[in-house]
Design an enzyme around this catalytic site. Structure first.
Site, short mmCIF file in Angstrom:
data_model
loop_
_atom_site.label_atom_id
_atom_site.label_comp_id
_atom_site.label_asym_id
_atom_site.label_seq_id
_atom_site.Cartn_x
_atom_site.Cartn_y
_atom_site.Cartn_z
N THR A 159 37.08 28.02 49.95
CA THR A 159 35.91 28.22 49.08
C THR A 159 35.00 29.25 49.73
O THR A 159 34.73 29.20 50.93
CB THR A 159 35.14 26.91 48.86
N PHE B 221 31.28 30.84 49.91
CA PHE B 221 29.88 30.49 49.66
C PHE B 221 29.01 31.73 49.87
O PHE B 221 29.34 32.62 50.67
CB PHE B 221 29.42 29.40 50.63
#
Length: 400
Positions: free
Chosen positions: A283, A285
Site C-alpha cells: 500500500t 501512503f
C-alpha cells in the site's frame, strides 16, 4: 474554525514558498526560465492565482463541510458485534487513544512531539505507515479520512498519513477527491508491505471460526483462505476496529483480519499469518502537510499534479506527450469525474450536439520541480489546460 479565514492559498505580502500551486490559463516567465528562481516563483504563483479567481466560472469541487459518520459502527456487522461499550477482554483496551472526531477541539500542545493523523484505530496499517515515516511521532487516530485532512488544516496535528493506492485493490478514490477539496500539500510518500493475519481469542483454533470480520478490502485480498475455511465474511470500517470488536465482545466463533500489531494491542492470538492471496501486497501512503517542502535534486523526486482539459481530438494525448518528449516517466495516471459539472455538451456542425463526461486527471511524474524539464513541461501543459494544480513535489520512497 478561525483557521478557515486565513487560507494558505491566498497571496499576501509575504506568502509561504509554494511552487505552482494552482494555474489556470496563465502564462509564466518562471516556467520558461531554466534557472530555478524561487522569488520569481512566488510572484508567478500570485499572478496565476489572481487569474484563476477572475476566470473560473464553476467550482471544481464543493467545499462545504459535511456531517461525518462515526468510525467503528458498520452496517454490515450483526447485532452481536456492534459496540455498545468498550469493556472487556483486554485490560488495557480502554487506555488506547480514542479516534479524533470532526468536532474535537484540541488544547495547545508544547510542540515537543510531531503529531501525525491517520484514519482508523491503534493497530491500523495507516498507523504503521505513520510510524515508518516518523518513528518518534505521536500517531493520532481519526474517525475517517476527511477528519484527518481537517485535523491538519485546523492545526490539531502537523501531518496526516493517508492511503492512496494498493497493489492489489487499486486506487482509493475517496482520497483523490479529498486531495482536491482540501488545500494540503504532499510532502512525502510511504510504501508499506501489508501482512494480513487471522486473529482470534486466546485458545481458539481457526477451524472453530464461523465468521471473520475486517475491512472489505482486506476480506477480498484474503478470499482464498476465507473460502477454504467456509466462514461468513463481515465488513467493518477498518482492520484494527475489527480486531477491537472481536476482543471487546469476546466472540469466540468470530475472527478478524488485521495486523500483527493489532493482535498485541487487543490481546488476540495470531491464528495464521500472511493469509493474503498475493504475497506482494503493498500500500502506498501520502504524507500531507499545510506547507509544501522545497523541491530538491539530491535524490529522486516525484511530483503530483491534477488538471482538466478542453474537449478536442487528441487533447489528452498532447498533454501526456509533453512529459514523454522531455524523458519524464509517468508513474501514475488516475481520472476522476468533475462532480460539479459531470456532463459537457459540444456542438458539431456535422452531427449536432454530443454529450461528454468531464474529468479531472491526476498524474504522478518522476521529476523534481527544481529541474528545468519539469518546469518547461508544466509551462507547456498550462497553455491548453483549463485547470492545473501542483499537489506536491516530494522524495520517492524506494525502501519497503
Amino acid at each position: 474554525m478561525a483557521l478557515k479565514a486565513v487560507s494558505i492559498w491566498s497571496c499576501s505580502k509575504a506568502p509561504p514558498p509554494q511552487l505552482g500551486v494552482a494555474v489556470a490559463n496563465a502564462h509564466s516567465t518562471l516556467i520558461g526560465n531554466p534557472r530555478y528562481d524561487f522569488d520569481k516563483c512566488r510572484k508567478w504563483e500570485c499572478c496565476c492565482l489572481s487569474v484563476l479567481a477572475q476566470r473560473a466560472t464553476t467550482a471544481v469541487e464543493d467545499e462545504r463541510p459535511s456531517v461525518l459518520p462515526p468510525l467503528v459502527d458498520s452496517s454490515g456487522v450483526p447485532d452481536g458485534l456492534h459496540q455498545n461499550e468498550l469493556k472487556g477482554f483486554h485490560k488495557d483496551i480502554n487506555m488506547l487513544p480514542k479516534p479524533l472526531t470532526a468536532i474535537d477541539i484540541s488544547s495547545p500542545r508544547d510542540g515537543s512531539k510531531l503529531r501525525v493523523a491517520y484514519q482508523g484505530l491503534p493497530g491500523a496499517y495507516s498507523e504503521d505507515a505513520a510510524m515508518k515515516a516518523y518513528p518518534k511521532c505521536e500517531a493520532v487516530p481519526c474517525d475517517n479520512f476527511e477528519t484527518a485532512f481537517k485535523a491538519v488544516e485546523l492545526w490539531l496535528v502537523e501531518k496526516a498519513v493517508l492511503p492512496i493506492e494498493n497493489s492489489v485493490g487499486g486506487s482509493i478514490h475517496r482520497n483523490y477527491d479529498l486531495l482536491l477539496r482540501h488545500r494540503l500539500h504532499i510532502v512525502m510518500e510511504v510504501q508499506l508491505r501489508v501482512n494480513h493475519c487471522l486473529l482470534g481469542l486466546p485458545g481458539v483454533r481457526k477451524e472453530e471460526l464461523k465468521a471473520v470480520v475486517s475491512h472489505p478490502q482486506a476480506l477480498s485480498q484474503c478470499e482464498t483462505m476465507l473460502s477454504d475455511l467456509g466462514v461468513v465474511k463481515i465488513g467493518a470500517h477498518d482492520t484494527a476496529g475489527a480486531a477491537q470488536t472481536v476482543a471487546s465482545k469476546s466472540a469466540r466463533d468470530t475472527g478478524a483480519i488485521a495486523s500483527s500489531r493489532a493482535a498485541k494491542l487487543y490481546g488476540l492470538d495470531i491464528l495464521a499469518e500472511r493469509i493474503q492471496d498475493y504475497d506482494e501486497n503493498i500500500t502506498r501512503f501520502l504524507v500531507l502537510a499545510r506547507e509544501p517542502i522545497l523541491p530538491g535534486t539530491d535524490r529522486p523526486h516525484k511530483t503530483s499534479i491534477v488538471f482538466s482539459l478542453e474537449e478536442g481530438p487528441g487533447v489528452l494525448f498532447k498533454a501526456l506527450a509533453i512529459f514523454s518528449m522531455r524523458d519524464i516517466n509517468l508513474s501514475k495516471i488516475e481520472s476522476r469525474p468533475l462532480k460539479q459539472r459531470p456532463l459537457r455538451v459540444v456542438n458539431d456542425s456535422n452531427e449536432g450536439s454530443a454529450t461528454y463526461f468531464d474529468y479531472l486527471f491526476y498524474i504522478d511524474f518522476e521529476a523534481s520541480m527544481a529541474e528545468p524539464r519539469a518546469q518547461y513541461a508544466l509551462g507547456q501543459l498550462q497553455e491548453f489546460a483549463r485547470f492545473l494544480r501542483v499537489i506536491g513535489c516530494y522524495p520517492m520512497d524506494t525502501v519497503l
